[in-house]
Design a protein around this motif. Sequence first.
Motif, PDB file in Angstrom:
ATOM      1  N   GLU A  73      -2.839 -10.454  17.497  1.00 43.77           N
ATOM      2  CA  GLU A  73      -1.912 -11.408  16.871  1.00 43.77           C
ATOM      3  C   GLU A  73      -1.387 -12.450  17.845  1.00 43.77           C
ATOM      4  N   ASP A  74      -1.181 -12.029  19.081  1.00 38.17           N
ATOM      5  CA  ASP A  74      -0.606 -12.952  20.062  1.00 38.17           C
ATOM      6  C   ASP A  74      -1.669 -13.613  20.947  1.00 38.17           C
ATOM      7  N   ALA A  75      -2.930 -13.534  20.531  1.00 40.74           N
ATOM      8  CA  ALA A  75      -3.997 -14.176  21.309  1.00 40.74           C
ATOM      9  C   ALA A  75      -3.792 -15.688  21.325  1.00 40.74           C
ATOM     10  N   SER A  76      -3.981 -16.265  22.478  1.00 44.80           N
ATOM     11  CA  SER A  76      -3.887 -17.718  22.622  1.00 44.80           C
ATOM     12  C   SER A  76      -5.137 -18.352  22.014  1.00 44.80           C
ATOM     13  N   PRO A  77      -5.139 -19.662  21.783  1.00 42.21           N
ATOM     14  CA  PRO A  77      -6.363 -20.318  21.319  1.00 42.21           C
ATOM     15  C   PRO A  77      -7.552 -20.048  22.248  1.00 42.21           C
ATOM     16  N   ALA A  78      -7.329 -20.048  23.556  1.00 42.71           N
ATOM     17  CA  ALA A  78      -8.421 -19.762  24.487  1.00 42.71           C
ATOM     18  C   ALA A  78      -8.951 -18.344  24.276  1.00 42.71           C
ATOM     19  N   GLU A  79      -8.053 -17.405  23.994  1.00 40.62           N
ATOM     20  CA  GLU A  79      -8.476 -16.018  23.799  1.00 40.62           C
ATOM     21  C   GLU A  79      -9.183 -15.811  22.469  1.00 40.62           C
ATOM     22  N   VAL A  80      -8.747 -16.489  21.424  1.00 40.81           N
ATOM     23  CA  VAL A  80      -9.449 -16.341  20.147  1.00 40.81           C
ATOM     24  C   VAL A  80     -10.818 -17.017  20.226  1.00 40.81           C
ATOM     25  N   LEU A  81     -10.924 -18.083  21.004  1.00 42.77           N
ATOM     26  CA  LEU A  81     -12.228 -18.710  21.225  1.00 42.77           C
ATOM     27  C   LEU A  81     -13.134 -17.779  22.034  1.00 42.77           C
ATOM     28  N   GLU A  82     -12.552 -17.056  22.979  1.00 38.62           N
ATOM     29  CA  GLU A  82     -13.309 -16.052  23.725  1.00 38.62           C
ATOM     30  C   GLU A  82     -13.824 -14.961  22.789  1.00 38.62           C
ATOM     31  N   PHE A  83     -13.014 -14.570  21.813  1.00 38.28           N
ATOM     32  CA  PHE A  83     -13.426 -13.589  20.795  1.00 38.28           C
ATOM     33  C   PHE A  83     -14.664 -14.093  20.058  1.00 38.28           C
ATOM     34  N   VAL A  84     -14.684 -15.376  19.693  1.00 36.54           N
ATOM     35  CA  VAL A  84     -15.851 -15.967  19.031  1.00 36.54           C
ATOM     36  C   VAL A  84     -17.077 -15.848  19.929  1.00 36.54           C
ATOM     37  N   GLU A  85     -16.911 -16.183  21.194  1.00 34.16           N
ATOM     38  CA  GLU A  85     -18.048 -16.147  22.113  1.00 34.16           C
ATOM     39  C   GLU A  85     -18.560 -14.719  22.306  1.00 34.16           C
ATOM     40  N   VAL A  86     -17.671 -13.774  22.489  1.00 34.36           N
ATOM     41  CA  VAL A  86     -18.083 -12.378  22.657  1.00 34.36           C
ATOM     42  C   VAL A  86     -18.831 -11.899  21.414  1.00 34.36           C
ATOM     43  N   ALA A  87     -18.283 -12.174  20.254  1.00 34.57           N
ATOM     44  CA  ALA A  87     -18.920 -11.740  19.007  1.00 34.57           C
ATOM     45  C   ALA A  87     -20.297 -12.381  18.842  1.00 34.57           C
ATOM     46  N   GLY A  88     -20.402 -13.657  19.185  1.00 29.36           N
ATOM     47  CA  GLY A  88     -21.690 -14.334  19.096  1.00 29.36           C
ATOM     48  C   GLY A  88     -22.725 -13.739  20.029  1.00 29.36           C
ATOM     49  N   ARG A  89     -22.300 -13.418  21.250  1.00 31.37           N
ATOM     50  CA  ARG A  89     -23.244 -12.822  22.213  1.00 31.37           C
ATOM     51  C   ARG A  89     -23.654 -11.414  21.778  1.00 31.37           C
ATOM     52  N   LEU A  90     -22.721 -10.664  21.174  1.00 31.39           N
ATOM     53  CA  LEU A  90     -23.070  -9.331  20.675  1.00 31.39           C
ATOM     54  C   LEU A  90     -24.062  -9.420  19.512  1.00 31.39           C
ATOM     55  N   LEU A  91     -23.856 -10.371  18.615  1.00 33.92           N
ATOM     56  CA  LEU A  91     -24.822 -10.538  17.525  1.00 33.92           C
ATOM     57  C   LEU A  91     -26.174 -10.960  18.082  1.00 33.92           C
ATOM     58  N   ALA A  92     -26.203 -11.893  19.024  1.00 35.07           N
ATOM     59  CA  ALA A  92     -27.474 -12.329  19.609  1.00 35.07           C
ATOM     60  C   ALA A  92     -28.204 -11.148  20.260  1.00 35.07           C
ATOM     61  N   ALA A  93     -27.473 -10.312  20.988  1.00 35.94           N
ATOM     62  CA  ALA A  93     -28.090  -9.140  21.623  1.00 35.94           C
ATOM     63  C   ALA A  93     -28.639  -8.181  20.573  1.00 35.94           C
ATOM     64  N   THR A  94     -27.907  -8.017  19.484  1.00 35.97           N
ATOM     65  CA  THR A  94     -28.350  -7.120  18.415  1.00 35.97           C
ATOM     66  C   THR A  94     -29.590  -7.675  17.731  1.00 35.97           C
ATOM     67  N   VAL A  95     -29.625  -8.975  17.496  1.00 38.12           N
ATOM     68  CA  VAL A  95     -30.812  -9.600  16.909  1.00 38.12           C
ATOM     69  C   VAL A  95     -32.015  -9.379  17.825  1.00 38.12           C
TER      70      VAL A  95
END
Length: 197
Positions: A73-95
């Motif tokens: 809830e208290d994630a900064s914009p930079a941290e929520v953007l980091e969440f996007v990047e982590v999730a994207g890299r995890l999906l790419a690895a899974t693919v």
Amino acid sequence: MAVTADDLDVAVSSVVASLRPATGLDWSARAGGLEWDCWHAAEHVGDCLMSFAGQLVARPEKRFVCFMANADEDASPAEVLEFVEVAGRLLAATVRTSGPDVRAYHPTGQADPEGFAAMGCAETLLHGDDIAQGLGLALRPPRDVCARVLARLFPEAVRELAGVDPWAALRWSTGRIELPGRPRSQEWRWRGAPLGE
């Protein structure tokens, strides 16, 4: 002209690079035409990408895996953007580690790894653009990735929109913009299942 994990990496990198300089701005601004603000739109992208990875790992046939990925809830914009990047890299690895015969539930058809990569690219690019609009920025996604995503998710649009910029065609196909002589689409649905199935 398949959509690959590399395309997803490029899409995620493009969006993150475009939005990172704006992490000091107010992400409570409305994201484009969405009801969400920029912060929640980014969180949604992270959740979608994590959920797609979960589908490929668990491979359910008739439902989504029962979890939801959220940013703190208290994630900064930079941290929520980091969440996007982590999730994207995890999906790419899974693919990358899922065989082409893998199928998992999606409401638009039993999707294969390429389908989840394409949907991940679309979620990232389209909502990345929504966020960019909310922050007064312009997103310039890679047109070759847009063309492959369009061909995979909206195969009929490739013929119908021949000669139209692939980014504009993808946005039109998902009801975001009008094109000359083509009103904004009110109802649309992409194809998650492989094209031959």
